[in-house]
Design a protein around this motif. Structure first.
Motif, PDB file in Angstrom:
ATOM      1  N   HIS A  98       0.789  -1.226   0.000  1.00  9.15           N
ATOM      2  CA  HIS A  98       0.000   0.000   0.000  1.00  9.15           C
ATOM      3  C   HIS A  98       0.819   1.273   0.000  1.00  9.15           C
ATOM      4  O   HIS A  98       0.264   2.345  -0.115  1.00  9.15           O
ATOM      5  CB  HIS A  98      -1.063   0.032   1.102  1.00  9.15           C
ATOM      6  CG  HIS A  98      -0.548   0.230   2.491  1.00  9.15           C
ATOM      7  ND1 HIS A  98       0.094   1.360   2.916  1.00  9.15           N
ATOM      8  CD2 HIS A  98      -0.614  -0.576   3.560  1.00  9.15           C
ATOM      9  CE1 HIS A  98       0.388   1.234   4.181  1.00  9.15           C
ATOM     10  NE2 HIS A  98      -0.026   0.085   4.605  1.00  9.15           N
TER      11      HIS A  98
ATOM     12  N   GLU B 104     -16.518  10.775   0.135  1.00  5.27           N
ATOM     13  CA  GLU B 104     -15.684  11.223  -0.982  1.00  5.27           C
ATOM     14  C   GLU B 104     -14.215  11.314  -0.573  1.00  5.27           C
ATOM     15  O   GLU B 104     -13.325  10.782  -1.254  1.00  5.27           O
ATOM     16  CB  GLU B 104     -16.192  12.596  -1.412  1.00  5.27           C
ATOM     17  CG  GLU B 104     -15.973  12.908  -2.844  1.00  5.27           C
ATOM     18  CD  GLU B 104     -16.501  14.286  -3.161  1.00  5.27           C
ATOM     19  OE1 GLU B 104     -17.612  14.598  -2.690  1.00  5.27           O
ATOM     20  OE2 GLU B 104     -15.777  15.031  -3.825  1.00  5.27           O
ATOM     21  N   SER B 107     -12.835   7.825   0.093  1.00  2.56           N
ATOM     22  CA  SER B 107     -12.526   7.000  -1.081  1.00  2.56           C
ATOM     23  C   SER B 107     -11.268   7.503  -1.766  1.00  2.56           C
ATOM     24  O   SER B 107     -10.467   6.717  -2.272  1.00  2.56           O
ATOM     25  CB  SER B 107     -13.707   6.971  -2.036  1.00  2.56           C
ATOM     26  OG  SER B 107     -13.918   8.245  -2.591  1.00  2.56           O
ATOM     27  N   ARG B 108     -11.066   8.831  -1.740  1.00  2.00           N
ATOM     28  CA  ARG B 108      -9.842   9.358  -2.359  1.00  2.00           C
ATOM     29  C   ARG B 108      -8.603   8.948  -1.597  1.00  2.00           C
ATOM     30  O   ARG B 108      -7.571   8.618  -2.196  1.00  2.00           O
ATOM     31  CB  ARG B 108      -9.914  10.884  -2.432  1.00  2.00           C
ATOM     32  CG  ARG B 108     -10.326  11.346  -3.785  1.00  2.00           C
ATOM     33  CD  ARG B 108     -10.103  12.818  -3.948  1.00  2.00           C
ATOM     34  NE  ARG B 108     -11.298  13.362  -4.585  1.00  2.00           N
ATOM     35  CZ  ARG B 108     -11.896  14.475  -4.226  1.00  2.00           C
ATOM     36  NH1 ARG B 108     -11.437  15.186  -3.258  1.00  2.00           N
ATOM     37  NH2 ARG B 108     -12.965  14.865  -4.860  1.00  2.00           N
ATOM     38  N   SER B 109      -8.683   8.978  -0.271  1.00  2.47           N
ATOM     39  CA  SER B 109      -7.484   8.621   0.488  1.00  2.47           C
ATOM     40  C   SER B 109      -7.236   7.120   0.454  1.00  2.47           C
ATOM     41  O   SER B 109      -6.084   6.669   0.470  1.00  2.47           O
ATOM     42  CB  SER B 109      -7.600   9.119   1.929  1.00  2.47           C
ATOM     43  OG  SER B 109      -8.587   8.408   2.609  1.00  2.47           O
ATOM     44  N   LEU B 110      -8.321   6.327   0.393  1.00  4.02           N
ATOM     45  CA  LEU B 110      -8.137   4.875   0.361  1.00  4.02           C
ATOM     46  C   LEU B 110      -7.600   4.409  -0.970  1.00  4.02           C
ATOM     47  O   LEU B 110      -6.974   3.352  -1.057  1.00  4.02           O
ATOM     48  CB  LEU B 110      -9.455   4.160   0.653  1.00  4.02           C
ATOM     49  CG  LEU B 110      -9.790   3.979   2.130  1.00  4.02           C
ATOM     50  CD1 LEU B 110     -11.165   3.380   2.282  1.00  4.02           C
ATOM     51  CD2 LEU B 110      -8.767   3.076   2.788  1.00  4.02           C
ATOM     52  N   ARG B 111      -7.859   5.214  -2.040  1.00  3.63           N
ATOM     53  CA  ARG B 111      -7.379   4.786  -3.347  1.00  3.63           C
ATOM     54  C   ARG B 111      -5.862   4.704  -3.366  1.00  3.63           C
ATOM     55  O   ARG B 111      -5.277   3.864  -4.044  1.00  3.63           O
ATOM     56  CB  ARG B 111      -7.867   5.742  -4.429  1.00  3.63           C
ATOM     57  CG  ARG B 111      -7.677   5.154  -5.806  1.00  3.63           C
ATOM     58  CD  ARG B 111      -8.348   5.975  -6.859  1.00  3.63           C
ATOM     59  NE  ARG B 111      -9.753   6.171  -6.559  1.00  3.63           N
ATOM     60  CZ  ARG B 111     -10.462   7.191  -7.012  1.00  3.63           C
ATOM     61  NH1 ARG B 111      -9.896   8.099  -7.768  1.00  3.63           N
ATOM     62  NH2 ARG B 111     -11.725   7.303  -6.704  1.00  3.63           N
ATOM     63  N   GLU B 112      -5.213   5.566  -2.602  1.00  3.67           N
ATOM     64  CA  GLU B 112      -3.748   5.516  -2.558  1.00  3.67           C
ATOM     65  C   GLU B 112      -3.246   4.287  -1.831  1.00  3.67           C
ATOM     66  O   GLU B 112      -2.076   3.933  -1.967  1.00  3.67           O
ATOM     67  CB  GLU B 112      -3.212   6.770  -1.863  1.00  3.67           C
ATOM     68  CG  GLU B 112      -3.427   7.994  -2.695  1.00  3.67           C
ATOM     69  CD  GLU B 112      -3.007   9.247  -1.962  1.00  3.67           C
ATOM     70  OE1 GLU B 112      -3.394  10.334  -2.409  1.00  3.67           O
ATOM     71  OE2 GLU B 112      -2.303   9.113  -0.948  1.00  3.67           O
ATOM     72  N   TYR B 113      -4.098   3.684  -1.024  1.00  4.64           N
ATOM     73  CA  TYR B 113      -3.699   2.468  -0.340  1.00  4.64           C
ATOM     74  C   TYR B 113      -4.146   1.228  -1.085  1.00  4.64           C
ATOM     75  O   TYR B 113      -4.037   0.118  -0.561  1.00  4.64           O
ATOM     76  CB  TYR B 113      -4.286   2.455   1.081  1.00  4.64           C
ATOM     77  CG  TYR B 113      -3.629   3.467   1.978  1.00  4.64           C
ATOM     78  CD1 TYR B 113      -4.113   4.755   2.069  1.00  4.64           C
ATOM     79  CD2 TYR B 113      -2.496   3.137   2.706  1.00  4.64           C
ATOM     80  CE1 TYR B 113      -3.506   5.690   2.871  1.00  4.64           C
ATOM     81  CE2 TYR B 113      -1.885   4.067   3.515  1.00  4.64           C
ATOM     82  CZ  TYR B 113      -2.390   5.339   3.587  1.00  4.64           C
ATOM     83  OH  TYR B 113      -1.780   6.261   4.388  1.00  4.64           O
ATOM     84  N   GLY B 114      -4.696   1.428  -2.275  1.00  2.00           N
ATOM     85  CA  GLY B 114      -5.080   0.287  -3.080  1.00  2.00           C
ATOM     86  C   GLY B 114      -6.469  -0.245  -2.789  1.00  2.00           C
ATOM     87  O   GLY B 114      -6.846  -1.287  -3.302  1.00  2.00           O
ATOM     88  N   ASN B 116     -10.434   0.176  -3.231  1.00  2.00           N
ATOM     89  CA  ASN B 116     -11.345   0.875  -4.118  1.00  2.00           C
ATOM     90  C   ASN B 116     -12.715   0.953  -3.472  1.00  2.00           C
ATOM     91  O   ASN B 116     -13.427  -0.043  -3.380  1.00  2.00           O
ATOM     92  CB  ASN B 116     -11.413   0.122  -5.447  1.00  2.00           C
ATOM     93  CG  ASN B 116     -12.131   0.921  -6.493  1.00  2.00           C
ATOM     94  OD1 ASN B 116     -12.373   2.103  -6.307  1.00  2.00           O
ATOM     95  ND2 ASN B 116     -12.461   0.279  -7.596  1.00  2.00           N
ATOM     96  N   LYS B 118     -15.947   2.960  -4.021  1.00  4.75           N
ATOM     97  CA  LYS B 118     -16.646   3.940  -4.851  1.00  4.75           C
ATOM     98  C   LYS B 118     -18.068   4.090  -4.372  1.00  4.75           C
ATOM     99  O   LYS B 118     -18.744   3.105  -4.087  1.00  4.75           O
ATOM    100  CB  LYS B 118     -16.622   3.516  -6.316  1.00  4.75           C
ATOM    101  CG  LYS B 118     -15.434   4.093  -7.053  1.00  4.75           C
ATOM    102  CD  LYS B 118     -15.724   4.320  -8.514  1.00  4.75           C
ATOM    103  CE  LYS B 118     -16.407   5.667  -8.713  1.00  4.75           C
ATOM    104  NZ  LYS B 118     -16.649   5.951 -10.127  1.00  4.75           N
TER     105      LYS B 118
END
Lengths: 190, 138
Positions: A98, B104, B107-114, B116, B118
């Motif tokens: 991650h 919102e 979800s944006r911050s979790l996207r960096e941790y892989g 998803n 939505k």
């Protein structure tokens, strides 16, 4: 729908939801309280409920992911119990997944433990808000006193009275096998 | 030369071991927010067996660190969005000071941790919902 964070550690979350119906909902509710307690000191005044639920699900899946990879690493080394090395390697796998920066993680895996040590020394511990009721373990009667030799002694007994009360006898006088065994005390085979 | 290098390496390892044991001892003083019973429940669910309490605390601390990182990233997203908004009314200023964890930002911050996550922007009854009624064939 928004929920307010508790201002003091000992107040309750006023969530308009039902009581947890099964063990998984119960543990999820506890995890949700813990996650909200982690988020509160950052400055959040409120949260959307769906966001809190999503974050709790992610946190529980993270926990399970660590456990799964640590236990599989232990199993590949012919062990059933995991030790610190397995845990470190498992954390190593997760962290490299991650984060995109690899320079902070040394080859020996000590970098992660150092990060955690820094985290622990930097932050004060936030104890959990409410006491958790432990599982109620009543004394389980075992087969040790029974004379049935085909049943291992360490198994718990059948709830015998419950079964015999609810069984109807059939036309030809047939009875359930369990009733014969429980009632007859092992004399079926003679 | 070789012996010196080996001795230095072993000294370094000694320091690491000492630091590690100190850290594990300090874990017993630190109370992770996620209670031990909950962590044990999820670990047992996934097949992790360990009689050592310190490792359970380690897992709890690792999870807590992860959650706090995600939450702080979401907080930064929220603050960045508020800084970009033009403050023209006083009411808007007052309201924007309340920081709320939204789907919102999360979800944006979790996207960096892989991860998803939505969220649907809206739900519609039928494909023609919201279409101008004059252009619809009745």
């Amino acid at each position: 729908m928004k929920a307010k964070f508790p201002s003091k550690p000992k107040t309750h979350l006023h969530l308009h939801q039902e009581e947890p119906q099964n063990p998984s909902e119960f543990s999820f509710a506890i995890a949700r309280i813990a996650v909200s307690q982690i988020c509160q000191p950052m400055g959040y005044k409120a949260t959307q409920l769906s966001a809190l639920n999503a974050l709790t699900v992610v946190a529980t899946k993270y926990l399970e992911a660590i456990a799964k990879s640590a236990s599989s690493l232990a199993n590949t080394s012919n062990r059933t119990q995991s030790n610190l090395l397995d845990l470190t390697l498992a954390l190593h796998h997760l962290v490299t997944l991650h984060t995109s920066s690899l320079f902070s993680i040394s080859s020996s895996g000590g970098g992660i433990i150092r990060d955690l040590a820094d985290f622990v020394s930097f932050n004060d511990g936030i104890p959990f808000a409410k006491p958790i009721p432990g599982p109620q373990i009543t004394s389980i009667p075992s087969w040790a006193s029974s004379s049935s030799s085909h049943v291992p002694k360490w198994l718990p007994r059948f709830p015998g009275s419950v079964i015999s009360c609810s069984v109807n006898e059939r036309k030809c006088g047939e009875r359930l096998w369990e009733d014969l065994v429980l009632g007859g005390g092992g004399t079926v085979w003679s | 030369m070789n012996q010196n290098q080996q001795q230095q390496a072993s000294d370094g390892r000694h320091d690491d071991d000492a630091a590690l044991s100190d850290f594990l001892a300090s874990l017993m003083d630190y109370t992770p927010t996620i209670p031990d019973e909950l962590v044990e429940h999820y670990l047992a669910k996934s097949g992790f067996q360990c009689p050592d309490v310190r490792l359970i605390r380690l897992v709890a601390v690792a999870t807590q660190k992860f959650v706090s990182e995600v939450a702080s990233d979401a907080l930064q997203q929220c603050k960045a969005r508020q800084a970009a908004v033009v403050k023209d009314k006083r009411d808007k200023q007052q309201k924007d000071k309340r920081i709320i964890l939204t789907m919102e930002d999360l979800s944006r911050s979790l996207r960096e941790y892989g991860v998803n996550v939505k969220h649907q922007d809206y739900f519609a009854d039928s494909p023609s919902t919201g279409v101008d009624p004059a252009s619809r064939d009745e």
